[in-house]
Design an enzyme around this catalytic site. Structure first.
Site, mmCIF file in Angstrom:
data_model
loop_
_atom_site.group_PDB
_atom_site.id
_atom_site.type_symbol
_atom_site.label_atom_id
_atom_site.label_comp_id
_atom_site.label_asym_id
_atom_site.label_seq_id
_atom_site.Cartn_x
_atom_site.Cartn_y
_atom_site.Cartn_z
ATOM 1 N N GLY A 248 0.750 -1.243 0.000
ATOM 2 C CA GLY A 248 0.000 0.000 0.000
ATOM 3 C C GLY A 248 0.780 1.292 0.000
ATOM 4 O O GLY A 248 0.193 2.364 -0.070
ATOM 5 N N PRO A 291 4.783 -4.850 -0.924
ATOM 6 C CA PRO A 291 4.706 -3.753 -1.881
ATOM 7 C C PRO A 291 4.478 -4.253 -3.315
ATOM 8 O O PRO A 291 5.145 -5.179 -3.761
ATOM 9 C CB PRO A 291 6.094 -3.103 -1.767
ATOM 10 C CG PRO A 291 6.997 -4.204 -1.315
ATOM 11 C CD PRO A 291 6.154 -5.088 -0.433
ATOM 12 N N GLY A 292 3.521 -3.670 -3.984
ATOM 13 C CA GLY A 292 3.278 -3.984 -5.392
ATOM 14 C C GLY A 292 3.525 -2.727 -6.206
ATOM 15 O O GLY A 292 4.550 -2.577 -6.878
ATOM 16 N N ARG A 293 2.591 -1.781 -6.061
ATOM 17 C CA ARG A 293 2.677 -0.512 -6.779
ATOM 18 C C ARG A 293 4.030 0.175 -6.602
ATOM 19 O O ARG A 293 4.628 0.640 -7.573
ATOM 20 C CB ARG A 293 1.568 0.412 -6.245
ATOM 21 C CG ARG A 293 1.399 1.704 -7.006
ATOM 22 C CD ARG A 293 0.456 2.643 -6.245
ATOM 23 N NE ARG A 293 -0.820 2.034 -5.934
ATOM 24 C CZ ARG A 293 -1.843 1.933 -6.766
ATOM 25 N NH1 ARG A 293 -1.753 2.425 -7.976
ATOM 26 N NH2 ARG A 293 -2.983 1.351 -6.400
ATOM 27 N N TYR A 334 -11.031 4.603 -12.001
ATOM 28 C CA TYR A 334 -10.959 5.434 -10.785
ATOM 29 C C TYR A 334 -10.541 6.883 -11.037
ATOM 30 O O TYR A 334 -10.098 7.555 -10.110
ATOM 31 C CB TYR A 334 -9.949 4.888 -9.761
ATOM 32 C CG TYR A 334 -9.561 3.444 -9.773
ATOM 33 C CD1 TYR A 334 -10.385 2.496 -9.154
ATOM 34 C CD2 TYR A 334 -8.354 3.022 -10.323
ATOM 35 C CE1 TYR A 334 -9.997 1.163 -9.104
ATOM 36 C CE2 TYR A 334 -7.971 1.691 -10.273
ATOM 37 C CZ TYR A 334 -8.797 0.770 -9.668
ATOM 38 O OH TYR A 334 -8.411 -0.538 -9.618
ATOM 39 N N CYS A 361 -14.521 1.968 -28.339
ATOM 40 C CA CYS A 361 -15.854 2.517 -28.565
ATOM 41 C C CYS A 361 -16.579 2.615 -27.244
ATOM 42 O O CYS A 361 -17.423 1.780 -26.906
ATOM 43 C CB CYS A 361 -16.603 1.633 -29.548
ATOM 44 S SG CYS A 361 -15.755 1.602 -31.115
ATOM 45 N N GLU A 362 -16.204 3.628 -26.490
ATOM 46 C CA GLU A 362 -16.649 3.793 -25.108
ATOM 47 C C GLU A 362 -16.262 5.219 -24.734
ATOM 48 O O GLU A 362 -15.075 5.526 -24.737
ATOM 49 C CB GLU A 362 -15.853 2.763 -24.273
ATOM 50 C CG GLU A 362 -16.272 2.550 -22.878
ATOM 51 C CD GLU A 362 -17.434 1.567 -22.755
ATOM 52 O OE1 GLU A 362 -17.593 0.668 -23.611
ATOM 53 O OE2 GLU A 362 -18.215 1.728 -21.813
ATOM 54 N N TYR A 390 -0.578 -2.207 -12.247
ATOM 55 C CA TYR A 390 -2.023 -2.257 -12.505
ATOM 56 C C TYR A 390 -2.414 -1.664 -13.863
ATOM 57 O O TYR A 390 -3.481 -1.072 -14.012
ATOM 58 C CB TYR A 390 -2.812 -1.569 -11.369
ATOM 59 C CG TYR A 390 -2.447 -2.121 -10.003
ATOM 60 C CD1 TYR A 390 -2.754 -3.429 -9.667
ATOM 61 C CD2 TYR A 390 -1.765 -1.352 -9.065
ATOM 62 C CE1 TYR A 390 -2.398 -3.959 -8.429
ATOM 63 C CE2 TYR A 390 -1.401 -1.865 -7.826
ATOM 64 C CZ TYR A 390 -1.721 -3.172 -7.518
ATOM 65 O OH TYR A 390 -1.361 -3.694 -6.305
HETATM 66 C C1 LIG Z 1 -3.064 -5.332 -3.575
HETATM 67 C C2 LIG Z 1 -2.424 -5.901 -2.411
HETATM 68 C C3 LIG Z 1 -1.080 -5.622 -2.128
HETATM 69 C C4 LIG Z 1 -0.273 -4.649 -2.940
HETATM 70 O O1 LIG Z 1 -0.705 -3.359 -2.735
HETATM 71 P P1 LIG Z 1 0.125 -2.125 -3.374
HETATM 72 O O2 LIG Z 1 -0.735 -0.959 -3.082
HETATM 73 O O3 LIG Z 1 0.250 -2.401 -4.817
HETATM 74 O O4 LIG Z 1 1.436 -2.083 -2.683
HETATM 75 C C5 LIG Z 1 -0.489 -6.263 -1.068
HETATM 76 N N1 LIG Z 1 -1.183 -7.133 -0.289
HETATM 77 C C6 LIG Z 1 -2.475 -7.422 -0.525
HETATM 78 C C7 LIG Z 1 -3.165 -8.379 0.336
HETATM 79 C C8 LIG Z 1 -3.139 -6.817 -1.582
HETATM 80 O O5 LIG Z 1 -4.430 -7.085 -1.792
#
Ligand SMILES: *Cc1c(COP(=O)(O)O)cnc(C)c1O
Length: 431
Positions: A248, A291-293, A334, A361-362, A390
């Site tokens: 997050g 961490p993903g994002r 979003y 087409c949207e 994402y």
């Molecule tokens: C989506 C998610 C993440 C990654 O969140 P980011 O905002 O991309 O860092 C980590 N853990 C869980 C359980 C998630 O659903």
């Protein structure tokens, strides 16, 4: 520029990871997603080193691979010696194909099917993050039938009020994820899980939301979770060894977003956790983060070729592009902000207001509304920054548009990591 991997060269072209983006658009065609391997590795190592330093020695980040899942990124995660978070058998399959050591994988999701549970156990996924008592019971049954004891974390809802911290939307009591402390059900979940013969409970998980800039919400979650560890220790004599604080942390999409010092954030969270553990007389648990994002977002950008300029007198200007919501649905979903640049004419005046219109087409297929660019012309190269997370992961075949090519840049070399889809690829499963 919003990230230090961006610059402008002598031709007035945008560079990314030291490469001329206009040249790359010509070489590979558009839409084109570029990724910066150096930046991906840098982000992974910031988390890895800071977590080792400020939490326990065995603490580590898990790359939340739903942000961008493909074979090569699991190879990077493996070589950076971090774990991964997978949310489906598809992600597990991809990681296995990449040779990722699956004992460092954590299997998430609120709706794991029985087939997926079996598949994950067969592939030696280290931990499941279980979302409900019913699910953990099914995992127990399947583990028994396969003759294994499965390690598990339980997803707990810390009950952080999403109104105190905007953008946080998965940690509240009425979330579809996890089991709430507030209702008492989380304690019940722990007690029942401890009684299951083929489940080894390792600890707890929480995830409070995404694109969070301050670290206070993580500290609030940590406070609640450490207290939960202390409470369940008293109640059941069970010491949670692991606390997973989820993902997050935010990233900068535009100049309006603050710069984030991930290392300082981790230290701030660690200070709170060590103080609390001391108060409760607990050893600091092994801390995981997901961490993903913040690993991949600014490690990526998307290049498009400009199509037609439509000037609606006195109202609005649209420039159409050769991609759109099929490769980046986030504005449509979003209204997400993005920085847009004219990659081939960086030094000209950015004084022409226009909306970047996708090709679908949207009417809602917009990449960004009312941005300032030099007045765009057909065949200009339009760059949308910070698209690593994402975007490709959420891409679709709407309007039967093939998915773009993804090119990795590493040490000034460029190579394809996901081929551009062909029309034949798109109908491969059609009979
Ligand atoms: C989506 C998610 C993440 C990654 O969140 P980011 O905002 O991309 O860092 C980590 N853990 C869980 C359980 C998630 O659903």
């Amino acid at each position: 520029m919003i990230c230090n991997n961006l610059s402008v060269n002598d031709c007035g072209h945008l560079t990314f990871a030291g490469m001329d983006t206009v040249d790359l658009a010509k070489k590979y065609g558009t839409p084109l997603m570029l990724l910066d391997e150096g930046k991906i590795r840098e982000k992974m190592s910031i988390y890895r080193e800071a977590m080792k330093k400020y939490f326990t020695d065995d603490s580590m980040p898990l790359y939340a691979s739903k942000a961008l899942s493909f074979k090569y990124i699991y190879k990077i995660a493996k070589s950076e010696n971090i774990g991964i978070d997978c949310v489906s058998a598809g992600e597990i399959y991809t990681a296995v194909q990449a040779g990722f050591p699956m004992e460092k994988a954590y299997f998430h999701g609120n709706s794991k099917t029985e087939d997926e549970i079996r598949f994950a156990i067969e592939n030696n996924v280290g931990h499941f993050v279980c979302d409900s008592i019913e699910e953990v019971s099914v995992v127990d049954e399947i583990a028994r039938s396969m003759g294994v004891v499965q390690k598990v974390l339980l997803r707990i809802t810390p009950g952080i009020d999403p109104h105190t911290h905007k953008k946080i939307s998965t940690g509240s009591v009425d979330s579809k994820f996890g089991v709430a402390i507030e209702t008492g059900q989380a304690y019940e979940l722990v007690e029942k899980t401890l009684a299951l013969a083929n489940i080894q409970l390792d600890g707890y998980h929480c995830h409070i939301g995404s694109q969070i800039f301050e670290y206070d919400p993580f500290c609030d979650a940590a406070k609640i979770m450490i207290k939960f560890i202390a409470d369940t220790n008293k109640m059941f004599g069970f010491t949670a060894k692991t606390l997973n604080l989820g993902g997050g942390m935010g990233v900068r999409y535009t100049e309006a977003d603050p710069e984030i010092d991930y290392k300082a954030n981790i230290k701030g969270i660690a200070d709170v956790i060590s103080q609390l553990c001391a108060e409760y007389g607990l050893d600091m648990p092994r801390i995981l983060m997901e961490p993903g994002r913040s690993i991949v977002a600014d490690s990526g950008l998307t290049l498009y070729t400009a199509g037609y300029l439509k000037e609606i007198t006195g109202l609005k200007n649209y420039i159409s592009i050769d991609g759109g919501m099929t490769d980046n649905p986030r504005f449509t979903l979003y209204q997400s902000p993005y920085t847009v640049l004219l990659a081939n004419r960086m030094n000209e005046e950015y004084d022409y207001k226009c909306t970047i219109a996708g090709r679908c087409c949207e009417s809602g297929d917009i990449i960004q509304e009312d941005v300032l660019l030099p007045r765009p012309q057909r065949n200009d190269t339009i760059a949308v920054l910070t698209t690593g997370a994402y975007n490709y992961a959420m891409s679709s075949h709407y309007n039967k548009v093939p998915k773009p090519c993804v090119v990795m840049i590493h040490n000034k070399e460029d190579f394809v990591v996901i081929k551009r889809e062909t029309y034949a690829d798109m109908i491969a499963n059609e009979v």
